[in-house]
Write a protein that holds these residues in place. Structure first.
Motif, PDB file in Angstrom:
ATOM      1  N   ILE A   1      31.584  28.916  83.518  1.00 56.90           N
ATOM      2  CA  ILE A   1      31.302  30.212  84.129  1.00 56.90           C
ATOM      3  C   ILE A   1      30.233  30.954  83.330  1.00 56.90           C
ATOM      4  CG2 ILE A   1      32.291  32.496  84.573  1.00 56.90           C
ATOM      5  CD1 ILE A   1      34.853  30.997  85.430  1.00 56.90           C
ATOM      6  N   ARG A   2      30.281  30.836  82.022  1.00 58.86           N
ATOM      7  CA  ARG A   2      29.267  31.485  81.183  1.00 58.86           C
ATOM      8  C   ARG A   2      27.878  30.918  81.463  1.00 58.86           C
ATOM      9  NH1 ARG A   2      29.961  30.972  74.950  1.00 58.86           N
ATOM     10  NH2 ARG A   2      27.922  30.044  74.961  1.00 58.86           N
TER      11      ARG A   2
ATOM     12  N   TYR B   1      35.731  28.449  81.092  1.00 62.10           N
ATOM     13  CA  TYR B   1      35.057  29.626  80.554  1.00 62.10           C
ATOM     14  C   TYR B   1      33.600  29.308  80.240  1.00 62.10           C
ATOM     15  CZ  TYR B   1      33.664  33.341  77.403  1.00 62.10           C
ATOM     16  OH  TYR B   1      32.980  34.364  76.808  1.00 62.10           O
TER      17      TYR B   1
ATOM     18  N   ASN C   1      17.657  37.187  88.288  1.00 61.98           N
ATOM     19  CA  ASN C   1      17.555  38.556  88.825  1.00 61.98           C
ATOM     20  C   ASN C   1      16.658  39.366  87.992  1.00 61.98           C
ATOM     21  OD1 ASN C   1      19.172  38.056  90.975  1.00 61.98           O
ATOM     22  ND2 ASN C   1      21.053  38.588  89.888  1.00 61.98           N
TER      23      ASN C   1
ATOM     24  N   ILE D   1      26.863  29.479  84.300  1.00 61.02           N
ATOM     25  CA  ILE D   1      26.479  29.934  85.636  1.00 61.02           C
ATOM     26  C   ILE D   1      26.027  31.387  85.593  1.00 61.02           C
ATOM     27  CG2 ILE D   1      27.356  30.428  87.950  1.00 61.02           C
ATOM     28  CD1 ILE D   1      29.156  27.936  87.611  1.00 61.02           C
ATOM     29  N   GLU D   2      26.749  32.211  84.849  1.00 56.87           N
ATOM     30  CA  GLU D   2      26.395  33.619  84.731  1.00 56.87           C
ATOM     31  C   GLU D   2      25.016  33.796  84.109  1.00 56.87           C
ATOM     32  OE1 GLU D   2      28.575  37.649  83.193  1.00 56.87           O
ATOM     33  OE2 GLU D   2      28.781  35.838  81.987  1.00 56.87           O
ATOM     34  N   LYS D   3      24.699  33.014  83.073  1.00 57.53           N
ATOM     35  CA  LYS D   3      23.379  33.105  82.439  1.00 57.53           C
ATOM     36  C   LYS D   3      22.287  32.740  83.426  1.00 57.53           C
ATOM     37  CE  LYS D   3      24.505  32.366  77.601  1.00 57.53           C
ATOM     38  NZ  LYS D   3      24.351  31.490  76.441  1.00 57.53           N
ATOM     39  N   LYS D   4      22.492  31.699  84.223  1.00 54.92           N
ATOM     40  CA  LYS D   4      21.475  31.271  85.187  1.00 54.92           C
ATOM     41  C   LYS D   4      21.284  32.328  86.276  1.00 54.92           C
ATOM     42  CE  LYS D   4      21.759  26.410  84.420  1.00 54.92           C
ATOM     43  NZ  LYS D   4      21.020  25.264  84.849  1.00 54.92           N
ATOM     44  N   VAL D   5      22.348  32.940  86.714  1.00 55.58           N
ATOM     45  CA  VAL D   5      22.255  33.961  87.761  1.00 55.58           C
ATOM     46  C   VAL D   5      21.580  35.214  87.222  1.00 55.58           C
ATOM     47  CG1 VAL D   5      23.613  35.524  89.200  1.00 55.58           C
ATOM     48  CG2 VAL D   5      24.180  33.101  89.110  1.00 55.58           C
ATOM     49  N   LEU D   6      21.916  35.630  86.015  1.00 53.20           N
ATOM     50  CA  LEU D   6      21.331  36.832  85.451  1.00 53.20           C
ATOM     51  C   LEU D   6      19.866  36.657  85.112  1.00 53.20           C
ATOM     52  CD1 LEU D   6      24.211  38.158  83.190  1.00 53.20           C
ATOM     53  CD2 LEU D   6      23.468  39.018  85.402  1.00 53.20           C
TER      54      LEU D   6
END
Length: 56
Positions: A45-46, A42, A56, A48-53
């Motif tokens: 994934i959190r 978890y 963008n 990775i999600e922060k880096k992707v967001l």
């Protein structure tokens, strides 16, 4: 769920086997390890999600 019912190795198997032979230490250790792994995945994934967001 499938791992708990039909597998012959893994943490799900250890939980089922431990409950069948009344080895509560094996069951608790397996559930504890699953909890740690779930937390780590978890958290990963959190991150990775922060880096992707942010990109963008």
């Amino acid at each position: 769920m499938g791992e708990l019912l039909v597998s012959k190795k893994g943490l799900g198997y250890l939980i089922m086997y431990g409950s069948q032979v009344f080895n509560i230490n094996l069951v608790i250790a397996s559930v504890f390890i699953l909890g740690i792994l779930a937390f780590l995945f978890y958290y990963l994934i959190r991150l990775i999600e922060k880096k992707v967001l942010v990109k963008n």
